[in-house]
Design a protein around this motif. Structure first.
Motif, short mmCIF file in Angstrom:
data_model
loop_
_atom_site.label_atom_id
_atom_site.label_comp_id
_atom_site.label_asym_id
_atom_site.label_seq_id
_atom_site.Cartn_x
_atom_site.Cartn_y
_atom_site.Cartn_z
N PHE A 178 0.86 -1.14 -0.07
CA PHE A 178 0.06 -0.06 0.11
C PHE A 178 0.83 1.30 -0.04
O PHE A 178 0.44 2.25 0.34
CB PHE A 178 -1.00 -0.06 1.27
N ARG A 179 2.13 1.06 -0.37
CA ARG A 179 2.90 2.30 -0.42
C ARG A 179 2.34 3.47 -1.24
O ARG A 179 1.89 3.20 -2.47
CB ARG A 179 4.37 2.01 -1.19
N GLY A 180 2.33 4.68 -0.62
CA GLY A 180 1.77 5.79 -1.43
C GLY A 180 0.15 6.05 -1.29
O GLY A 180 -0.39 7.18 -1.64
N THR A 182 -2.97 7.08 0.86
CA THR A 182 -3.24 7.93 2.08
C THR A 182 -4.07 6.86 3.01
O THR A 182 -4.68 5.78 2.87
CB THR A 182 -4.36 9.15 1.67
N ARG A 183 -4.12 7.62 4.39
CA ARG A 183 -4.83 6.88 5.63
C ARG A 183 -6.25 6.58 5.03
O ARG A 183 -7.01 5.47 5.26
CB ARG A 183 -5.07 7.54 6.69
N ALA A 184 -6.85 7.54 4.45
CA ALA A 184 -8.47 7.16 3.96
C ALA A 184 -8.50 6.30 2.86
O ALA A 184 -9.45 5.55 2.95
CB ALA A 184 -8.93 8.71 3.27
N ALA A 185 -7.48 6.12 2.17
CA ALA A 185 -7.49 5.02 1.12
C ALA A 185 -7.58 3.57 1.68
O ALA A 185 -7.74 2.42 0.76
CB ALA A 185 -6.49 5.17 -0.02
N LEU A 186 -7.02 3.57 2.87
CA LEU A 186 -6.88 2.05 3.52
C LEU A 186 -8.17 1.72 4.40
O LEU A 186 -7.76 0.64 4.80
CB LEU A 186 -5.60 2.22 4.59
N SER A 187 -9.14 2.61 4.40
CA SER A 187 -10.06 2.06 5.07
C SER A 187 -10.80 0.78 4.83
O SER A 187 -11.29 0.12 5.43
CB SER A 187 -11.24 3.20 5.02
N ALA A 188 -10.75 0.35 3.33
CA ALA A 188 -11.44 -0.58 2.96
C ALA A 188 -10.36 -1.75 2.36
O ALA A 188 -11.10 -2.79 1.75
CB ALA A 188 -12.17 -0.44 1.68
N VAL A 189 -9.13 -1.72 2.95
CA VAL A 189 -8.11 -2.85 2.75
C VAL A 189 -8.87 -4.16 3.03
O VAL A 189 -9.30 -4.31 4.28
CB VAL A 189 -6.92 -2.55 3.11
N THR A 190 -8.56 -5.11 2.32
CA THR A 190 -9.11 -6.73 2.78
C THR A 190 -7.72 -7.53 3.28
O THR A 190 -6.58 -7.16 2.78
CB THR A 190 -9.73 -7.40 1.60
N GLU A 297 12.65 7.13 -0.08
CA GLU A 297 11.54 8.25 0.42
C GLU A 297 11.22 8.15 2.07
O GLU A 297 11.36 6.96 2.50
CB GLU A 297 10.15 8.20 -0.47
N ALA A 298 10.99 9.06 2.53
CA ALA A 298 10.37 9.09 3.96
C ALA A 298 9.23 8.25 4.23
O ALA A 298 8.35 8.41 3.43
CB ALA A 298 10.34 10.04 4.59
N PRO A 299 8.82 7.14 5.29
CA PRO A 299 7.67 6.73 5.28
C PRO A 299 6.73 7.78 5.94
O PRO A 299 6.98 8.90 6.50
CB PRO A 299 7.86 5.75 6.60
#
Length: 392
Positions: A178-180, A182-190, A297-299
């Motif tokens: 999930f590099r790159g 945003t936090r919002a984009a991770l809400s539906a990760v399975t 790149e920085a985390p």
């Protein structure tokens, strides 16, 4: 003949270790194989490698292991349970131990190997996170040699071979799947998405830790204990190619880095052969063939707060790293079962750390008690969270 105990033999690191051992049958052999509950897989490895001893952690699997060995006509002795494993690790059945049991369950056998003065190829990061001070103290007291098998720490180990102390160390991270984002984009990760690591082949728990960057946070704590480096001398850089495994800065301004293809057999060959270099089965790195570029790149600590939580736990010291690790194990397990969402993992860890303030960690009993309290607190919180919308 080097006699090697492979703990976690059916996992990815265990099978990689056995692959390296099989390339050097004239100088080493697998004398002990241990697995959790996968009796059939353990029997298959016994067929291939003919160890003197085989151990299944779950006593319920003992009869199947014993009968399977007899039916195959193998002389391998069957054992079950943690006490049997610890006794084999500490005894004369082996002189080298590959500690690759996942999670806090690997701590007793790791400590047993250190206290017996064995060469310890350490792939169980939770042992250092949970009880780093105790483990390193016991290793020094009993003359054990610890060679880290995590690719990053193994790289540092190689860079420090001349004995000069580091001024700073840099651990690299692939960034996970999930590099790159945003936090919002991770809400539906399975869970299926989280275990699909782009570079490394690992078990589900470690893969999820990589996806949250908790894996890198645990490695920061490991590095602190392994190399006696303070928190402010450790940094993390995201390196998506996964070719530079770590960098070490020295006081003269020099920086050494270890590069190689992302294959655990390299680190295992270093551990099994050190100080000699032995064949691992891994090809040489061709930078042009790999794209000819190295990016860093920085985390993103907003999207991946687990890394910051690990730094904070390391700074707090005492039982805080044990609480961090236990809460994370419970949260990752719940996520893989489909009971909580991906972002609930760092939130659960943070809430558990807030609930259980740091206490002194001067004994193993204190650390195990903190581990138990953290698991209870994390489980309690998990039961209050809404079910995610995905299906595991």
């Amino acid at each position: 003949m080097q006699r090697v105990a492979v703990l976690g033999a059916t996992g990815s690191i265990g099978t990689s270790a056995l692959d390296v051992i099989a390339r050097h049958t004239g100088t080493m052999r697998a004398s002990v194989l241990a697995a959790g509950s996968k009796v059939d897989a353990l029997l298959a490895l016994c067929h291939a490698h003919c160890p003197e001893h085989a151990v299944v952690a779950d006593p319920a699997g003992y009869a199947a292991l014993r009968d399977g060995l007899r039916a195959a006509g193998l002389p391998t002795q069957a054992h079950a349970g943690g006490e049997a494993l610890d006794a084999l690790v500490a005894g004369d059945a082996c002189d080298t131990v590959v500690a690759a049991i996942v999670g806090a369950a690997g701590l007793p056998s790791t400590l047993a190997a250190a206290r017996a003065g064995k060469r310890l190829l350490l792939a169980n990061k939770e042992s250092l996170v949970l009880a780093g001070e105790l483990l390193m103290r016991d290793a020094r007291a009993h003359g054990a040699t610890i060679v880290p098998i995590d690719s990053e720490h193994n790289a540092i180990f190689q860079c420090l071979a001349d004995g000069n102390p580091p001024a700073r160390i840099t651990l690299t991270a692939s960034g996970g799947p999930f590099r790159g984002r945003t936090r919002a984009a991770l809400s539906a990760v399975t869970p299926a998405q989280a275990v699909a690591h782009p570079k490394w082949s690992m078990g589900p728990k470690i893969s999820v830790d990589s996806a949250t960057l908790m894996n890198k946070g645990l490695e920061v704590i490991e590095a602190h204990h392994l190399f006696a480096v303070p928190a402010d001398a450790i940094r993390v850089l995201v390196h998506p190619q996964s070719l530079v495994h770590s960098l070490v800065d020295f006081e003269d301004g020099s920086t050494l880095a270890q590069l190689g293809l992302p294959d655990m057999r390299t680190a295992l060959a270093v551990g099994l052969g050190w100080p000699r270099r032995i064949a691992s089965g891994v090809g040489a790195l061709d930078l042009l063939a790999q794209g000819g570029r190295l990016d860093f790149e920085a985390p993103d600590l907003d999207a991946f707060p687990c890394l910051a939580l690990a730094f904070a736990a390391m700074a707090a010291g005492g039982t805080a790293p044990a609480v961090l690790n236990a809460a994370n194990e419970e949260a990752v397990s719940a996520f893989l079962q489909g009971r909580i969402a991906f972002l609930d993992i760092p939130d659960t860890v943070a809430a558990t750390l807030d609930t259980l303030p740091m206490q002194p960690a001067d004994t193993l009993e204190a650390l195990l008690a903190a581990d138990a309290r953290a698991r209870t607190a994390a489980r309690t919180r998990i039961t209050t969270l809404p079910a995610p919308t995905f299906r595991p």
